[in-house]
Design a protein around this motif. Structure first.
Motif, PDB file in Angstrom:
ATOM      1  N   ALA A 141       0.857  -1.029   0.133  1.00 42.86           N
ATOM      2  CA  ALA A 141       0.044   0.048  -0.023  1.00 42.86           C
ATOM      3  C   ALA A 141       0.686   1.176  -0.036  1.00 42.86           C
ATOM      4  O   ALA A 141       0.507   1.970  -0.658  1.00 42.86           O
ATOM      5  CB  ALA A 141      -0.933  -0.126   1.201  1.00 42.86           C
ATOM      6  N   ILE A 142       2.045   1.163   0.643  1.00 43.94           N
ATOM      7  CA  ILE A 142       2.877   2.354   0.709  1.00 43.94           C
ATOM      8  C   ILE A 142       3.723   2.559  -0.686  1.00 43.94           C
ATOM      9  O   ILE A 142       3.768   3.611  -0.959  1.00 43.94           O
ATOM     10  CB  ILE A 142       3.834   2.470   1.819  1.00 43.94           C
ATOM     11  CG1 ILE A 142       2.861   2.261   3.206  1.00 43.94           C
ATOM     12  CG2 ILE A 142       4.736   3.522   1.888  1.00 43.94           C
ATOM     13  CD1 ILE A 142       2.130   3.471   3.619  1.00 43.94           C
ATOM     14  N   GLN A 143       4.074   1.350  -0.969  1.00 40.94           N
ATOM     15  CA  GLN A 143       4.846   1.486  -2.488  1.00 40.94           C
ATOM     16  C   GLN A 143       3.995   2.123  -3.412  1.00 40.94           C
ATOM     17  O   GLN A 143       4.299   2.866  -4.096  1.00 40.94           O
ATOM     18  CB  GLN A 143       5.223   0.067  -2.792  1.00 40.94           C
ATOM     19  CG  GLN A 143       6.274  -0.581  -1.995  1.00 40.94           C
ATOM     20  CD  GLN A 143       6.898  -2.111  -2.644  1.00 40.94           C
ATOM     21  OE1 GLN A 143       7.554  -2.698  -2.102  1.00 40.94           O
ATOM     22  NE2 GLN A 143       6.135  -2.160  -3.750  1.00 40.94           N
ATOM     23  N   GLN A 144       2.702   1.417  -3.475  1.00 46.56           N
ATOM     24  CA  GLN A 144       1.723   2.047  -4.561  1.00 46.56           C
ATOM     25  C   GLN A 144       1.217   3.399  -4.143  1.00 46.56           C
ATOM     26  O   GLN A 144       1.147   4.199  -5.146  1.00 46.56           O
ATOM     27  CB  GLN A 144       0.680   1.034  -4.555  1.00 46.56           C
ATOM     28  CG  GLN A 144       0.801  -0.432  -4.973  1.00 46.56           C
ATOM     29  CD  GLN A 144       1.497  -0.282  -6.337  1.00 46.56           C
ATOM     30  OE1 GLN A 144       1.369   0.423  -7.345  1.00 46.56           O
ATOM     31  NE2 GLN A 144       2.364  -1.319  -6.444  1.00 46.56           N
ATOM     32  N   GLY A 145       1.150   3.835  -2.786  1.00 42.43           N
ATOM     33  CA  GLY A 145       0.797   5.126  -2.630  1.00 42.43           C
ATOM     34  C   GLY A 145       1.698   6.166  -2.889  1.00 42.43           C
ATOM     35  O   GLY A 145       1.477   7.362  -3.410  1.00 42.43           O
ATOM     36  N   ALA A 146       3.007   5.635  -2.779  1.00 44.49           N
ATOM     37  CA  ALA A 146       4.129   6.797  -3.074  1.00 44.49           C
ATOM     38  C   ALA A 146       4.302   7.010  -4.364  1.00 44.49           C
ATOM     39  O   ALA A 146       4.501   7.901  -5.018  1.00 44.49           O
ATOM     40  CB  ALA A 146       5.366   6.105  -2.514  1.00 44.49           C
ATOM     41  N   LYS A 147       4.203   5.869  -5.097  1.00 45.70           N
ATOM     42  CA  LYS A 147       4.046   5.989  -6.731  1.00 45.70           C
ATOM     43  C   LYS A 147       2.938   6.745  -7.423  1.00 45.70           C
ATOM     44  O   LYS A 147       3.273   7.814  -8.071  1.00 45.70           O
ATOM     45  CB  LYS A 147       3.868   4.712  -7.426  1.00 45.70           C
ATOM     46  CG  LYS A 147       3.980   4.530  -8.744  1.00 45.70           C
ATOM     47  CD  LYS A 147       4.225   3.338  -9.381  1.00 45.70           C
ATOM     48  CE  LYS A 147       2.903   2.494  -9.159  1.00 45.70           C
ATOM     49  NZ  LYS A 147       3.018   1.063  -9.964  1.00 45.70           N
ATOM     50  N   TYR A 148       1.687   6.560  -6.856  1.00 44.77           N
ATOM     51  CA  TYR A 148       0.690   7.466  -7.305  1.00 44.77           C
ATOM     52  C   TYR A 148       0.503   8.729  -6.817  1.00 44.77           C
ATOM     53  O   TYR A 148      -0.337   9.745  -7.176  1.00 44.77           O
ATOM     54  CB  TYR A 148      -0.479   6.638  -7.003  1.00 44.77           C
ATOM     55  CG  TYR A 148      -0.716   5.540  -8.088  1.00 44.77           C
ATOM     56  CD1 TYR A 148      -1.079   5.970  -9.457  1.00 44.77           C
ATOM     57  CD2 TYR A 148      -0.508   4.420  -7.742  1.00 44.77           C
ATOM     58  CE1 TYR A 148      -0.967   4.877 -10.301  1.00 44.77           C
ATOM     59  CE2 TYR A 148      -0.602   3.345  -8.605  1.00 44.77           C
ATOM     60  CZ  TYR A 148      -0.644   3.662  -9.946  1.00 44.77           C
ATOM     61  OH  TYR A 148      -0.973   2.555 -11.009  1.00 44.77           O
TER      62      TYR A 148
END
Length: 367
Positions: A141-148
């Protein structure tokens, strides 16, 4: 027992229900295992790997279902699989019935024995078969959140860790369960400022004990949620009610109070989501935007890291698969009360209270 491992058919789902190591243990216990051709390729396991441990490779998903007494898979059956399920056949997988009335009614019609990973519950009240995927999803969730949050992805253009002279990004985590703890750990590791909310003071005390000082805790209520969404860049929805639909903690009207380009990652999407505007997305088309807020609501997040997820899942499901195969589902559930709690639908009868309540179904008559 004859156990079938079909290839997952959900969009971009590359996990598989059993690793070759797990199949080896089943065959060592004198069970027959059918694996659909190519079922494990997305996770890095090939037909030859399964054949080397004694599995029999079948060409089609229809053959696997038709020839197996128990199906072991990862995600809930989708519409094209419904009619493949036979009366009395055990299906052991993640179901998340409370978020899908159509799936619930289809499984009632098929009269299989539906045992849900996510409601198997041990003596401590934890969910051992949900935990590893919650750990993966929380970290992702953090990886994806950081990307978006990046501007080319329609986000605010915020780097979670910040740089010298620039404040770090702010992450709001709803729920201090497994998802929330793992998300907070990852966000804190990147250097973000993290606020984690929960209604369970015991969990909040635990977070305070184990997390660094830039992870702060507050009691979860509407006032505090409305206060924090105005200032946070990334919101992680990690709320779980066992076997039931997740509560809506962020309503549609709250989105207008958020910063344009803020990102919501709703990990609770499998259980209906904890944001009113949540709707399930896929890895192929993962986001949508409402009121300038980016929503990432992929319903099978761990499917993006299938090797890690498949191995982690088999580690915890295999002991239960062995119990079911060695003893049959009725004896296995009598002997193991945690496995018994995984029973959701049995030969046309819904036996799990939260699902009955979700869809106003009639409870079975106990004789």
């Amino acid at each position: 027992m004859i156990i079938g491992v079909p290839k997952e058919v959900k969009n971009n789902e590359s996990r598989v229900g059993m690793t070759p190591a797990g199949v080896f243990e089943l065959i060592k216990n004198d069970h027959t295992v059918y694996v659909q051709s190519g079922a494990g390729e997305g996770s890095g396991f090939f037909n030859s790997d399964y054949q080397q441990v004694g599995a029999i490779i079948l060409d089609t998903i229809g053959q696997v279902y038709a020839m197996s007494e128990m199906i072991v898979k990862v995600k809930e059956p989708i519409k094209e699989e419904y009619d493949l399920i036979q009366e009395g056949q055990i299906v052991f997988t993640y179901f998340h019935f409370a978020s899908s009335e159509s799936l619930t009614r289809a499984m009632i019609k098929q009269k299989g024995v539906c045992i849900a990973y996510e409601t198997v519950e041990d003596e401590e009240g934890t969910l051992p078969l949900l935990t590893p995927m919650s750990e993966v999803a929380g970290r992702m969730a953090i990886q994806q959140g950081a990307k978006y949050l990046e501007k080319p992805k329609k986000g605010r253009g915020v780097l979670l860790g910040g740089v010298p002279g620039v404040a770090p990004g702010r992450v709001l985590v709803l729920g201090a369960g497994t998802v929330g703890i793992q998300a907070a750990k990852m966000a804190a590791g990147l250097g973000a400022h993290v606020t984690i909310l929960d209604v369970n003071m015991k969990r909040l005390r635990y977070v305070n004990d184990v997390m660094p000082s830039h992870v702060v805790t507050e009691f979860s209520n509407e006032f505090n949620i409305r206060k924090h969404i105005k200032t946070h860049d990334l919101i992680i929805g990690g709320v779980l009610l066992k076997g039931a639909k997740a509560p809506n903690l962020i309503s549609r009207d709250m989105l207008k109070e958020m910063n344009p380009g803020a990102v919501i990652v709703d990990v609770a999407v499998d259980q209906g989501g904890c944001v009113e505007t949540t709707k399930a997305t896929t890895h192929e088309d993962p986001i949508y935007i409402i009121d300038d807020v980016v929503h990432y609501c992929v319903a099978n997040m761990p499917g993006a890291v299938p090797y890690t997820s498949t191995v982690a899942l088999t580690n915890v499901t295999l002991p239960y698969v062995l119990k079911l195969a060695n003893n049959g589902w009725q004896s296995a559930c009598r002997m193991d009360k945690s496995l018994e709690k995984g029973l959701n639908i049995v030969e046309g009868e819904v036996v799990y209270k939260e699902i009955i309540e979700s869809f106003d179904l009639v409870a079975p008559v106990l004789v």
